[in-house]
Scaffold this active site. Structure first.
Site, PDB file in Angstrom:
ATOM      1  NE  ARG A  13      -1.178   0.071  -0.013  1.00 40.47           N
ATOM      2  CZ  ARG A  13      -2.103  -0.610   0.662  1.00 40.47           C
ATOM      3  NH1 ARG A  13      -2.363  -0.316   1.893  1.00 40.47           N
ATOM      4  NH2 ARG A  13      -2.737  -1.618   0.102  1.00 40.47           N
ATOM      5  CG  ASN A 118      10.598  -2.526  -8.135  1.00 42.58           C
ATOM      6  OD1 ASN A 118      10.851  -1.352  -8.317  1.00 42.58           O
ATOM      7  ND2 ASN A 118      10.516  -3.076  -6.937  1.00 42.58           N
ATOM      8  CG  HIS A 149       6.321  -5.881   0.122  1.00 42.38           C
ATOM      9  ND1 HIS A 149       7.220  -6.874  -0.214  1.00 42.38           N
ATOM     10  CD2 HIS A 149       6.474  -4.900  -0.812  1.00 42.38           C
ATOM     11  CE1 HIS A 149       7.872  -6.510  -1.320  1.00 42.38           C
ATOM     12  NE2 HIS A 149       7.442  -5.317  -1.693  1.00 42.38           N
ATOM     13  CE  LYS A 153       3.858  -7.506  -2.710  1.00 42.96           C
ATOM     14  NZ  LYS A 153       3.213  -6.862  -3.875  1.00 42.96           N
TER      15      LYS A 153
HETATM   16  P1  NAD Z   1      -3.794  -0.516  -3.196  1.00 39.02           P
HETATM   17  O1  NAD Z   1      -4.717  -1.584  -2.718  1.00 39.02           O
HETATM   18  O2  NAD Z   1      -3.433   0.603  -2.263  1.00 39.02           O
HETATM   19  O3  NAD Z   1      -4.366   0.142  -4.535  1.00 39.02           O
HETATM   20  C1  NAD Z   1      -5.028  -0.579  -5.567  1.00 39.02           C
HETATM   21  C2  NAD Z   1      -6.166   0.286  -6.047  1.00 39.02           C
HETATM   22  O4  NAD Z   1      -6.761  -0.333  -7.195  1.00 39.02           O
HETATM   23  C3  NAD Z   1      -7.274   0.458  -4.981  1.00 39.02           C
HETATM   24  O5  NAD Z   1      -7.550   1.841  -4.797  1.00 39.02           O
HETATM   25  C4  NAD Z   1      -8.443  -0.279  -5.601  1.00 39.02           C
HETATM   26  O6  NAD Z   1      -9.709   0.272  -5.234  1.00 39.02           O
HETATM   27  C5  NAD Z   1      -8.152  -0.085  -7.090  1.00 39.02           C
HETATM   28  N1  NAD Z   1      -8.964  -0.970  -7.941  1.00 39.02           N
HETATM   29  C6  NAD Z   1      -9.478  -2.195  -7.657  1.00 39.02           C
HETATM   30  N2  NAD Z   1     -10.237  -2.637  -8.674  1.00 39.02           N
HETATM   31  C7  NAD Z   1     -10.203  -1.663  -9.631  1.00 39.02           C
HETATM   32  C8  NAD Z   1     -10.801  -1.528 -10.914  1.00 39.02           C
HETATM   33  N3  NAD Z   1     -11.611  -2.482 -11.437  1.00 39.02           N
HETATM   34  N4  NAD Z   1     -10.548  -0.414 -11.634  1.00 39.02           N
HETATM   35  C9  NAD Z   1      -9.755   0.557 -11.132  1.00 39.02           C
HETATM   36  N5  NAD Z   1      -9.175   0.505  -9.897  1.00 39.02           N
HETATM   37  C10 NAD Z   1      -9.395  -0.601  -9.165  1.00 39.02           C
HETATM   38  O7  NAD Z   1      -2.476  -1.262  -3.688  1.00 39.02           O
HETATM   39  P2  NAD Z   1      -1.030  -0.615  -4.005  1.00 39.02           P
HETATM   40  O8  NAD Z   1      -0.157  -0.772  -2.822  1.00 39.02           O
HETATM   41  O9  NAD Z   1      -1.194   0.714  -4.630  1.00 39.02           O
HETATM   42  O10 NAD Z   1      -0.493  -1.674  -5.096  1.00 39.02           O
HETATM   43  C11 NAD Z   1      -1.199  -1.914  -6.299  1.00 39.02           C
HETATM   44  C12 NAD Z   1      -0.436  -2.935  -7.149  1.00 39.02           C
HETATM   45  O11 NAD Z   1       0.828  -2.377  -7.529  1.00 39.02           O
HETATM   46  C13 NAD Z   1      -0.093  -4.223  -6.421  1.00 39.02           C
HETATM   47  O12 NAD Z   1      -0.207  -5.299  -7.338  1.00 39.02           O
HETATM   48  C14 NAD Z   1       1.352  -4.039  -6.001  1.00 39.02           C
HETATM   49  O13 NAD Z   1       2.048  -5.258  -5.807  1.00 39.02           O
HETATM   50  C15 NAD Z   1       1.877  -3.264  -7.172  1.00 39.02           C
HETATM   51  N6  NAD Z   1       3.085  -2.461  -6.938  1.00 39.02           N
HETATM   52  C16 NAD Z   1       3.964  -2.417  -7.960  1.00 39.02           C
HETATM   53  C17 NAD Z   1       5.084  -1.623  -7.887  1.00 39.02           C
HETATM   54  C18 NAD Z   1       6.002  -1.517  -9.089  1.00 39.02           C
HETATM   55  O14 NAD Z   1       6.980  -0.752  -9.076  1.00 39.02           O
HETATM   56  N7  NAD Z   1       5.702  -2.256 -10.165  1.00 39.02           N
HETATM   57  C19 NAD Z   1       5.327  -0.851  -6.745  1.00 39.02           C
HETATM   58  C20 NAD Z   1       4.396  -0.926  -5.702  1.00 39.02           C
HETATM   59  C21 NAD Z   1       3.262  -1.711  -5.823  1.00 39.02           C
END
Ligand code: NAD
Length: 259
Positions: A13, A118, A149, A153
């Site tokens: 995402r 964030n 969320h 998540k």
């Molecule tokens: P998601 O599950 O949609 O995406 C995560 C991706 O990482 C998936 O496509 C997965 O296949 C991939 N992945 C898994 N193992 C991997 C590897 N070894 N190498 C490369 N890619 C790999 O999740 P998301 O909603 O995109 O969220 C991801 C993270 O970001 C979560 O920890 C979430 O809490 C965090 N997040 C942070 C913020 C911020 O502003 N810091 C905002 C939104 C989400």
């Protein structure tokens, strides 16, 4: 010359939102895309010459900066490869324990790193407001936190909720224990504790409310995300800022001009 970006978790995402934000940045270009082994999208061509691959070393080589939103184990493994290759690293992955955070700090002795729960400018302003509100109101106002969320998540409470709780504690200048759930005969609220409630459902991009509850009144400070674009824009801004900096763990507040 445009700085070359690798997106880690490229088909997730946030990965999708980050790729769109990189396309809009004048000084950055998508150069490589990393996904986990076995992902069905491996081999997809995302842009001319940018194919989704699962070999971190091959993907990160030749890049200036990586932007990673994945899972904690992947972040730690890929950060190590980036440190060996001298690639700057921006990560927004949440859900690390203290040992995981220490490993991130250790790699930041070799390369420039930003790790933030964030990346949104407005959420970081909220964190600042919460710290100031806690400072002014003092411990006689009970602080409680609510977050909701999307249903997929993995971690709870959210990294942002934990950061907001930390901001309350910073504002009070002391230790405020977290109360992560209440159930059954919990008795009276313990003085100074910060209750956190986490809800999950649908496609909610993230909502946080901090309550300061006094006698006969309360303040609510609320942030609602309608899309993921603002997180991605902040991460991409951080990537542009970070490339070329000396090794170190840089706070997102410094990059956003909020210190
Ligand atoms: P998601 O599950 O949609 O995406 C995560 C991706 O990482 C998936 O496509 C997965 O296949 C991939 N992945 C898994 N193992 C991997 C590897 N070894 N190498 C490369 N890619 C790999 O999740 P998301 O909603 O995109 O969220 C991801 C993270 O970001 C979560 O920890 C979430 O809490 C965090 N997040 C942070 C913020 C911020 O502003 N810091 C905002 C939104 C989400």
């Amino acid at each position: 010359m445009a700085r070359r970006v690798a997106v880690v978790g490229a088909l997730g995402r946030m990965g999708e939102a980050v790729r769109a934000a990189v396309d809009l940045h004048p000084d950055l270009e998508l150069h490589a895309a990393l996904e986990g082994a076995g992902h069905p999208g491996l081999g997809t061509e995302l842009a001319a010459g940018v194919v989704v691959r699962d070999d971190p070393k091959a993907v990160l080589q030749g890049c200036d900066v990586a932007i990673d939103f994945s899972v904690p184990a992947a972040t730690l493994a890929n950060l190590r490869v980036a440190a060996e290759a001298g690639v700057a690293y921006v990560t927004g992955t949440t859900g690390f324990d203290a040992a995981g955070k220490a490993l991130i700090a250790a790699q930041a002795e070799r390369i420039p790193v930003v790790h933030a729960p964030n990346f949104s400018v407005s959420v970081n302003v909220l964190i600042w407001l919460v710290r100031e509100a806690a400072r002014k109101l003092g411990p006689e106002y009970d602080a409680e936190l609510f977050e909701i969320h999307h249903s997929q998540k993995r971690d709870a409470p959210s990294g942002t909720a934990l950061r907001l709780a930390e901001a309350v504690a910073e504002g009070r200048g002391g230790n405020s224990p977290l109360r992560l759930s209440r159930e059954g005969e919990v008795g009276a609220r313990r003085e100074g504790e910060i209750g956190v409630a986490a809800l999950r459902g649908g496609d909610n991009a993230g909502e946080h409310t901090v309550y300061f509850v006094g006698g006969g009144e309360r303040i609510e400070l609320v942030h609602r995300s309608h899309t993921r674009d603002h997180f991605a824009r902040g991460a991409v801004r951080a990537a542009g800022w970070l490339t070329g900096k000396p090794a170190g763990l840089y706070p997102i507040e410094e990059i956003l001009g909020l210190l």
